[in-house]
Design an enzyme around this catalytic site. Structure first.
Site, PDB file in Angstrom:
ATOM      1  N   SER A 163       0.840  -1.234  -0.041  1.00  0.00           N
ATOM      2  CA  SER A 163       0.151  -0.040   0.007  1.00  0.00           C
ATOM      3  C   SER A 163       0.923   1.198  -0.019  1.00  0.00           C
ATOM      4  O   SER A 163       1.848   1.273   0.872  1.00  0.00           O
ATOM      5  CB  SER A 163      -0.923   0.000   1.098  1.00  0.00           C
ATOM      6  N   GLU A 245      -0.398  -3.754  13.889  1.00  0.00           N
ATOM      7  CA  GLU A 245      -1.267  -3.377  12.596  1.00  0.00           C
ATOM      8  C   GLU A 245      -2.820  -4.027  12.769  1.00  0.00           C
ATOM      9  O   GLU A 245      -3.660  -3.027  12.514  1.00  0.00           O
ATOM     10  CB  GLU A 245      -0.557  -4.407  11.603  1.00  0.00           C
ATOM     11  N   GLU A 373      -8.589 -16.498   7.812  1.00  0.00           N
ATOM     12  CA  GLU A 373      -8.345 -18.002   8.215  1.00  0.00           C
ATOM     13  C   GLU A 373      -7.089 -17.788   9.353  1.00  0.00           C
ATOM     14  O   GLU A 373      -6.948 -18.615  10.454  1.00  0.00           O
ATOM     15  CB  GLU A 373      -8.097 -18.930   7.042  1.00  0.00           C
TER      16      GLU A 373
END
Length: 389
Positions: A163, A245, A373
């Site tokens: 990003s 994060e 997951e």
């Protein structure tokens, strides 16, 4: 407490005098993700400088690092008062959310003094070089090589889904310094994006945005002093950074606009003043209830973690919020009806276009920052104590 009340009043007075009214209600992520938009907005420039000079963009950091040296309780008051007037933290970035806290734990004093003050002022922009074409959820399979060349490192390889890489000044990256082991052969490196051999290529997404990039490193020379922690100890550092994060991802925009008033206007109401479509009404109420429960869970986790940083509940919160905001985005577009069919062009209202783009973008929430997951596995092992198999 009297001290907290006095500080809260101080914050209110300062915000009243310094926050540009034109930025009220503006999504600060617009400027976080786009350096060009930030540079072109005079009000944002004034606001960012005011917060940087005050040290309130990183309030708990030491003053030597550009912070204000405040307590966590005081930082929470600042955040609350910003939200109360529709303001935002103009310093918020990958540097403040992830790298800064990581350097405070693992960096040398020289690294902290070099980077933290410039993170605290948002002088330089950072990107995160973790994922690779063959190493996404299985991040430890990364292959970007980092070779010891005596007085410097030589880095070669590729990162993807990075990003803001095309607008970043620096990158904190995971690199492979030992090919004989998997997790134990990874190091944590800080790379100047202006170095010869670095190339960032934006990836155009279905929503029309291009904040994701693929980044190529072609024999890039990196100073030895840019290594954070010890050689081959990057995996442990990365795990801690990912906690920061995921904690930040679980806290983004928790004060969302209620859907019910929009549904009232678009779908109409019944004789009792409720949303006319009973099925839509039930799903909107369910989403609102999950949102309220989520906020209570965040408060409970914060109480349980008073004496430490992000804990094992971070992965749970990240998955919960990802699911809530994805369902909300779907409901909003559904409520908009035909107006929600397009994300560009004058044929669709501006607010509807933004909502549709937000829906498309929300699909990434259950992937970035660690897939759905992966987060469930972490919750199962660390919070519930379940075995690996």
């Amino acid at each position: 407490m009297m001290e907290d009340q006095q500080f809260r009043q101080e914050v209110r007075d300062w915000l009243s005098a310094n926050f540009p009214p034109a930025l009220t209600g503006v999504n600060g992520l617009i400027f976080q993700g786009d350096a060009h938009a930030a540079a072109a907005n005079a009000d944002f420039q004034v606001w960012r400088k005011a917060m940087a000079d005050k040290g309130w963009g990183t309030p708990t950091w030491d003053k030597a690092y550009g912070g204000a040296g405040l307590s966590a309780a005081q930082a929470k008051i600042i955040a609350q008062e910003l939200s109360a007037i529709g303001a935002f933290n103009p310093i918020r970035s990958y540097g403040t959310m992830m790298l800064g806290p990581t350097l405070l734990e693992f960096g040398t004093e020289e690294q902290r003094l070099q980077h933290l003050p410039r993170i605290s002022t948002h002088e330089l922009r950072w990107c995160q070089g973790f994922s690779e074409p063959g190493a996404g959820s299985d991040l430890a399979s990364l292959q970007m090589k980092c070779v010891d060349a005596g007085d410097h490192w030589v880095v070669s390889g590729q990162k993807i889904w990075t990003s803001g890489a095309d607008q970043a000044d620096w990158c904190f990256a995971l690199v492979r310094t030992d090919t004989s082991v998997k997790h134990g052969g990874i190091s944590f490196l800080l790379i100047d994006m202006t170095s010869p051999g670095v190339e960032a290529r934006p990836i155009v997404l279905i929503s029309g945005s291009t904040h994701f990039c693929e980044v190529f490193f072609n024999d890039v020379k990196v100073p030895k002093g840019n290594l954070v922690g010890a050689v081959n100890q990057g995996w442990n550092i990365a795990k801690r950074l990912l906690q920061f994060e995921r904690s930040s991802l679980s806290e983004v925009k928790t004060d969302v606009t209620p859907l019910a008033p929009i549904a009232h206007a678009m779908l109409g109401t019944d004789a009792e003043g409720r949303i006319a479509d009973a099925d839509a009404r039930a799903r909107i109420v369910h989403n609102a209830m999950r949102h309220a429960a989520y906020l209570q869970t965040v408060r409970r986790f914060n109480e349980e973690a008073r004496n430490g940083g992000p804990g094992n509940g971070v992965s749970t919160l990240k998955n919960l919020w990802s699911n809530i905001v994805q369902r909300r985005a779907e409901l909003l577009v559904e409520v908009l009806g035909a107006d929600g069919l397009g994300w560009s062009g004058d044929a669709y209202p501006a607010d509807a276009r933004e909502a549709t783009r937000a829906l498309l973008h929300s699909k990434a929430f259950s992937i970035y920052g660690g897939s759905y997951e992966i987060q469930n596995n972490i919750t199962a092992k660390r919070s519930l104590g379940l075995p690996d198999r």
